[in-house]
Every structure is written in C-alpha cells, then in structure tokens.
Design a protein around this motif. Structure first.
Motif, mmCIF file in Angstrom:
data_model
loop_
_atom_site.group_PDB
_atom_site.id
_atom_site.type_symbol
_atom_site.label_atom_id
_atom_site.label_comp_id
_atom_site.label_asym_id
_atom_site.label_seq_id
_atom_site.Cartn_x
_atom_site.Cartn_y
_atom_site.Cartn_z
ATOM 1 N N TYR A 199 -2.620 9.230 -17.590
ATOM 2 C CA TYR A 199 -3.363 10.047 -16.635
ATOM 3 C C TYR A 199 -4.057 9.195 -15.573
ATOM 4 N N THR A 200 -4.427 7.989 -15.936
ATOM 5 C CA THR A 200 -5.135 7.093 -15.030
ATOM 6 C C THR A 200 -4.191 6.410 -14.039
ATOM 7 N N LEU A 201 -2.991 6.094 -14.473
ATOM 8 C CA LEU A 201 -2.046 5.334 -13.649
ATOM 9 C C LEU A 201 -1.812 5.953 -12.275
ATOM 10 N N PRO A 202 -1.417 7.218 -12.168
ATOM 11 C CA PRO A 202 -1.168 7.771 -10.832
ATOM 12 C C PRO A 202 -2.407 7.776 -9.932
ATOM 13 N N ILE A 203 -3.568 7.991 -10.526
ATOM 14 C CA ILE A 203 -4.807 7.979 -9.748
ATOM 15 C C ILE A 203 -5.080 6.571 -9.236
ATOM 16 N N ALA A 204 -4.894 5.579 -10.093
ATOM 17 C CA ALA A 204 -5.086 4.177 -9.699
ATOM 18 C C ALA A 204 -4.094 3.782 -8.611
ATOM 19 N N GLU A 205 -2.830 4.141 -8.787
ATOM 20 C CA GLU A 205 -1.817 3.824 -7.770
ATOM 21 C C GLU A 205 -2.200 4.434 -6.427
ATOM 22 N N GLY A 223 0.797 -1.213 0.000
ATOM 23 C CA GLY A 223 0.000 0.000 0.000
ATOM 24 C C GLY A 223 0.834 1.268 0.000
ATOM 25 N N VAL A 224 1.852 1.300 0.837
ATOM 26 C CA VAL A 224 2.702 2.498 0.904
ATOM 27 C C VAL A 224 3.426 2.719 -0.417
ATOM 28 N N SER A 225 3.893 1.651 -1.036
ATOM 29 C CA SER A 225 4.594 1.787 -2.308
ATOM 30 C C SER A 225 3.671 2.340 -3.391
ATOM 31 N N LEU A 226 2.502 1.745 -3.531
ATOM 32 C CA LEU A 226 1.566 2.219 -4.554
ATOM 33 C C LEU A 226 1.085 3.636 -4.248
ATOM 34 N N PHE A 227 0.746 3.891 -2.989
ATOM 35 C CA PHE A 227 0.310 5.219 -2.575
ATOM 36 C C PHE A 227 1.394 6.254 -2.878
ATOM 37 N N LEU A 269 1.095 9.422 -5.216
ATOM 38 C CA LEU A 269 1.159 10.710 -4.536
ATOM 39 C C LEU A 269 2.140 11.678 -5.183
ATOM 40 N N VAL A 270 3.321 11.190 -5.546
ATOM 41 C CA VAL A 270 4.323 12.097 -6.120
ATOM 42 C C VAL A 270 4.012 12.446 -7.569
ATOM 43 N N ARG A 271 3.209 11.627 -8.229
ATOM 44 C CA ARG A 271 2.889 11.889 -9.637
ATOM 45 C C ARG A 271 1.667 12.782 -9.816
ATOM 46 N N LEU A 272 0.763 12.750 -8.862
ATOM 47 C CA LEU A 272 -0.486 13.517 -9.016
ATOM 48 C C LEU A 272 -0.262 15.024 -9.171
ATOM 49 N N PRO A 273 0.605 15.656 -8.385
ATOM 50 C CA PRO A 273 0.791 17.096 -8.550
ATOM 51 C C PRO A 273 1.410 17.493 -9.889
ATOM 52 N N LYS A 274 2.083 16.566 -10.524
ATOM 53 C CA LYS A 274 2.719 16.848 -11.816
ATOM 54 C C LYS A 274 2.158 15.924 -12.897
ATOM 55 N N LEU A 275 0.849 15.740 -12.866
ATOM 56 C CA LEU A 275 0.177 14.772 -13.734
ATOM 57 C C LEU A 275 0.425 15.038 -15.215
ATOM 58 N N ALA A 276 0.343 16.288 -15.636
ATOM 59 C CA ALA A 276 0.557 16.608 -17.054
ATOM 60 C C ALA A 276 1.995 16.292 -17.464
ATOM 61 N N GLY A 277 2.949 16.646 -16.617
ATOM 62 C CA GLY A 277 4.349 16.348 -16.912
ATOM 63 C C GLY A 277 4.621 14.853 -16.938
ATOM 64 N N PHE A 278 4.008 14.123 -16.008
ATOM 65 C CA PHE A 278 4.158 12.669 -15.995
ATOM 66 C C PHE A 278 3.582 12.070 -17.269
ATOM 67 N N ALA A 328 -7.043 -5.372 -8.196
ATOM 68 C CA ALA A 328 -6.774 -4.192 -9.019
ATOM 69 C C ALA A 328 -5.275 -3.930 -9.100
ATOM 70 N N GLY A 329 -4.580 -4.111 -7.992
ATOM 71 C CA GLY A 329 -3.123 -3.935 -7.983
ATOM 72 C C GLY A 329 -2.416 -4.933 -8.882
ATOM 73 N N ILE A 330 -2.859 -6.176 -8.854
ATOM 74 C CA ILE A 330 -2.252 -7.206 -9.711
ATOM 75 C C ILE A 330 -2.491 -6.863 -11.183
ATOM 76 N N ILE A 331 -3.704 -6.471 -11.514
ATOM 77 C CA ILE A 331 -4.011 -6.090 -12.902
ATOM 78 C C ILE A 331 -3.148 -4.897 -13.317
ATOM 79 N N LEU A 332 -3.009 -3.929 -12.433
ATOM 80 C CA LEU A 332 -2.172 -2.766 -12.720
ATOM 81 C C LEU A 332 -0.726 -3.187 -12.975
ATOM 82 N N MET A 333 -0.214 -4.091 -12.152
ATOM 83 C CA MET A 333 1.168 -4.566 -12.339
ATOM 84 C C MET A 333 1.313 -5.311 -13.664
#
Length: 130
Positions: A54-60, A14-18, A22-31, A79-84
């Motif tokens: 755009y969906t990846l950081p929100i899902a994480e 959870g901490v890893s995905l969160f 978390l670090v990608r959301l504020p810079k979503l367009a740049g990511f 959902a985490g397994i599917i994401l991986m």
C-alpha cells in the motif's frame, strides 16, 4: 549544459516513478492483492508485504513529483535509492530476475543524480534558496 543534463536526468527518474505510482493509486487494493499474492511463497511475512504494497505506489508518486519539480531534491533522490534497494531485495527473494535490470537502471540514474546534485540549478530548490 550540465544543469540542463541534470534536469533531464532528474525528469527521467521523476516521470518514471511518478508514472508507476500514478497508475497504481486508483487500483491500490488490487495492486496490494497482486503483490501479496506474488510474495506469498517468499520468506517475507505477509504482515510486512501488505503495508509495503500500500505504501509503494504512494512513495513512487510522491518521490516522482518531488524529482520532477526539483523540490527537496537531495532527500527525494535518497528516498528513491532506498525504495529501489527495497524493490531489488524483494525481487531477488521471489527470483524475478527479469525485473532486476530495470530496478538497477533506476537505481543507477538516482545514484548519478546524487553524485551530481550540485548541478541541480534548474529546480524549485534553487529558486527557493535564491
């Protein structure tokens, strides 16, 4: 002790995905620009890469929160397994072999969580169902 071990494993995932989200959301367009640029020469069409970027950081972020809280744990783990799996597929398409072991480790932790979901006793799920 199994319940505590399960909690710790769930928190690790959870901490890893969160944190990733978390670090990608504020810079979503740049990511998104970075990711679409990284996949520009892959066989994936940009019309698929762009929405995923755009969906990846929100899902994480969401999956990470759910795992840390132990809320909807089974669905969050799946959902985490599917994401991986999606991340691993993309990583293979761009031949980023250095990232693959980390993604496989994340997937393995999530698979262990799924395997031992009955030990999810220190969680909001258990609290809400009692």
């Amino acid at each position: 002790m199994t319940d505590l071990s399960y909690l710790m494993l769930r928190l690790v995932a959870g901490v890893s995905l969160f944190g990733h989200g978390l670090v990608r959301l504020p810079k979503l367009a740049g990511f998104s620009q970075w990711m679409t640029g990284t996949f520009a020469k892959s066989m994936l069409p940009q019309r698929l890469v762009m929405p995923f970027s755009y969906t990846l950081p929100i899902a994480e972020f969401i999956i990470g929160i759910l795992l840390m809280l132990g809320l909807f744990s089974g669905k969050a783990v799946l959902a985490g397994i599917i994401l991986m799996l999606l991340l691993m597929f993309g990583t293979c398409l761009i031949e980023n072999w250095e990232a693959l072991p980390s993604q496989m480790l994340h997937a393995l932790v999530l698979i262990l969580l799924l395997q031992f979901i009955a030990s999810n006793n220190i969680s909001l799920d258990r609290f809400m169902h009692n």
